[in-house]
Write a protein that holds these residues in place. Sequence first.
Motif, PDB file in Angstrom:
ATOM      1  N   LEU A 126      -2.808   4.483  -2.931  1.00 56.11           N
ATOM      2  CA  LEU A 126      -3.700   5.514  -2.400  1.00 56.11           C
ATOM      3  C   LEU A 126      -3.090   6.883  -2.685  1.00 56.11           C
ATOM      4  O   LEU A 126      -1.984   7.192  -2.226  1.00 56.11           O
ATOM      5  CB  LEU A 126      -3.896   5.313  -0.897  1.00 56.11           C
ATOM      6  CG  LEU A 126      -4.392   3.919  -0.466  1.00 56.11           C
ATOM      7  CD1 LEU A 126      -4.529   3.855   1.044  1.00 56.11           C
ATOM      8  CD2 LEU A 126      -5.713   3.588  -1.146  1.00 56.11           C
ATOM      9  N   SER A 138      -9.387   4.865   6.776  1.00 54.69           N
ATOM     10  CA  SER A 138      -9.527   4.400   5.398  1.00 54.69           C
ATOM     11  C   SER A 138      -8.349   3.520   4.994  1.00 54.69           C
ATOM     12  O   SER A 138      -8.519   2.495   4.319  1.00 54.69           O
ATOM     13  CB  SER A 138      -9.637   5.591   4.448  1.00 54.69           C
ATOM     14  OG  SER A 138     -10.797   6.354   4.712  1.00 54.69           O
ATOM     15  N   VAL A 139      -7.144   3.914   5.419  1.00 55.49           N
ATOM     16  CA  VAL A 139      -5.954   3.123   5.102  1.00 55.49           C
ATOM     17  C   VAL A 139      -6.045   1.756   5.769  1.00 55.49           C
ATOM     18  O   VAL A 139      -5.738   0.721   5.151  1.00 55.49           O
ATOM     19  CB  VAL A 139      -4.672   3.854   5.541  1.00 55.49           C
ATOM     20  CG1 VAL A 139      -3.446   2.965   5.336  1.00 55.49           C
ATOM     21  CG2 VAL A 139      -4.512   5.166   4.774  1.00 55.49           C
ATOM     22  N   LEU A 186      -7.277  -5.917   1.671  1.00 49.95           N
ATOM     23  CA  LEU A 186      -6.164  -6.494   0.916  1.00 49.95           C
ATOM     24  C   LEU A 186      -5.709  -7.809   1.532  1.00 49.95           C
ATOM     25  O   LEU A 186      -5.469  -8.797   0.830  1.00 49.95           O
ATOM     26  CB  LEU A 186      -5.006  -5.488   0.879  1.00 49.95           C
ATOM     27  CG  LEU A 186      -3.902  -5.740  -0.148  1.00 49.95           C
ATOM     28  CD1 LEU A 186      -4.469  -5.724  -1.561  1.00 49.95           C
ATOM     29  CD2 LEU A 186      -2.823  -4.675   0.010  1.00 49.95           C
ATOM     30  N   GLY A 196      -9.556   8.635   0.781  1.00 52.72           N
ATOM     31  CA  GLY A 196      -9.127   7.409   1.434  1.00 52.72           C
ATOM     32  C   GLY A 196      -7.725   7.458   1.985  1.00 52.72           C
ATOM     33  O   GLY A 196      -7.046   6.422   2.087  1.00 52.72           O
ATOM     34  N   ASP A 215      -8.803   0.179   6.652  1.00 48.47           N
ATOM     35  CA  ASP A 215      -9.851  -0.584   5.964  1.00 48.47           C
ATOM     36  C   ASP A 215      -9.327  -1.161   4.650  1.00 48.47           C
ATOM     37  O   ASP A 215      -9.621  -2.310   4.300  1.00 48.47           O
ATOM     38  CB  ASP A 215     -11.063   0.308   5.694  1.00 48.47           C
ATOM     39  CG  ASP A 215     -11.822   0.686   6.955  1.00 48.47           C
ATOM     40  OD1 ASP A 215     -11.611   0.016   7.995  1.00 48.47           O
ATOM     41  OD2 ASP A 215     -12.617   1.638   6.909  1.00 48.47           O
ATOM     42  N   THR A 216      -8.547  -0.361   3.933  1.00 48.54           N
ATOM     43  CA  THR A 216      -7.968  -0.829   2.668  1.00 48.54           C
ATOM     44  C   THR A 216      -7.023  -1.998   2.918  1.00 48.54           C
ATOM     45  O   THR A 216      -7.027  -2.993   2.183  1.00 48.54           O
ATOM     46  CB  THR A 216      -7.212   0.314   1.986  1.00 48.54           C
ATOM     47  OG1 THR A 216      -8.128   1.363   1.654  1.00 48.54           O
ATOM     48  CG2 THR A 216      -6.526  -0.172   0.711  1.00 48.54           C
ATOM     49  N   ARG A 274      -2.468  -1.633  -3.393  1.00 47.65           N
ATOM     50  CA  ARG A 274      -3.359  -0.485  -3.523  1.00 47.65           C
ATOM     51  C   ARG A 274      -2.499   0.777  -3.517  1.00 47.65           C
ATOM     52  O   ARG A 274      -1.677   0.967  -2.611  1.00 47.65           O
ATOM     53  CB  ARG A 274      -4.355  -0.411  -2.356  1.00 47.65           C
ATOM     54  CG  ARG A 274      -5.331  -1.558  -2.262  1.00 47.65           C
ATOM     55  CD  ARG A 274      -6.395  -1.511  -3.345  1.00 47.65           C
ATOM     56  NE  ARG A 274      -7.420  -2.524  -3.104  1.00 47.65           N
ATOM     57  CZ  ARG A 274      -7.315  -3.801  -3.439  1.00 47.65           C
ATOM     58  NH1 ARG A 274      -6.197  -4.246  -4.030  1.00 47.65           N
ATOM     59  NH2 ARG A 274      -8.298  -4.650  -3.189  1.00 47.65           N
ATOM     60  N   ILE A 287       0.872  -1.180   0.000  1.00 50.12           N
ATOM     61  CA  ILE A 287       0.000   0.000   0.000  1.00 50.12           C
ATOM     62  C   ILE A 287       0.906   1.227   0.000  1.00 50.12           C
ATOM     63  O   ILE A 287       1.834   1.321   0.815  1.00 50.12           O
ATOM     64  CB  ILE A 287      -0.923   0.038   1.235  1.00 50.12           C
ATOM     65  CG1 ILE A 287      -1.965  -1.084   1.157  1.00 50.12           C
ATOM     66  CG2 ILE A 287      -1.632   1.388   1.335  1.00 50.12           C
ATOM     67  CD1 ILE A 287      -2.871  -1.153   2.370  1.00 50.12           C
TER      68      ILE A 287
END
Length: 264
Positions: free
Chosen positions: A228, A253-254, A261, A248, A256-257, A226, A196
């Motif tokens: 972001l 948000s991070v 993942l 995000g 949750d991402t 991801r 990420i």
Amino acid sequence: YPSRFFDVGIAEGHAVTMASAMAKQGLTPVFAVYSSFLQRSYDMLIHDAALQHLHVVLCVDRAGIVGNDGDTHNGCFDVAFLRTVPGMTVLCPASFRELSAMLRKAVLECDGPVAVRYPRGGEGDYQDCHTEPATVLREGKDVTIVTYGVNVNEALAAADLLSQQGVSAEIIKLGRVLPLDAAPIMQSLSKTGRLITLEEVCSTGSVGEELLRLAEEQGLALGGYRLLNLGDGIVPHGDVEVLRQHYGLDAKSVADTAMALVKE
């Protein structure tokens, strides 16, 4: 030092050419400029500063989301276009101590054109001083989160949220995005298999894109990733925290991402 300060007005291209001429004569010019207005100097950065590898120091203010300064002041493109300037060094402090140390490095130790990019506003909970090109702030085994500048605060907070859910995140802070030292990141990815990136910049030309290219080049198979960021870079007027949530980039948000993942 009134005799050593020059206000050239709203003429950023001229300022880079003037600074390049000063550097050519043996001086060390420091040009303080907003990120979004440095865009006007792109031609001069290449032809006047980079072509002769002159030591021009850029203090790039308003890097990332600026909030109530308005649409035109969001600094979303400097990483993308500075990474195309030959011989350019780009430093990204995440705290006041790092800003001081990196400015000193830019003036006294760096060679050629160098930029120190920093945001509007103050620092967050992260107040340490790591000026290395890449620093592992927290070790983990499930996902690698790479970021720079004050976004390190969101990354660390996201790691705390993830640990409460049994997910171990490795946080890597970049003190320098150009030249990029990707070795520690590739080493981390070989362990976690998931990437990420957290950046307040446009997607095109982002560090995340470069990391994906390098991973592919080295034959490193990722289980997922991801990137972001701020998309096309056209960010509306608004509160910084609200905009981070919208894109995000806030801690929740991070986290949750990252959870999504890991579950994949």
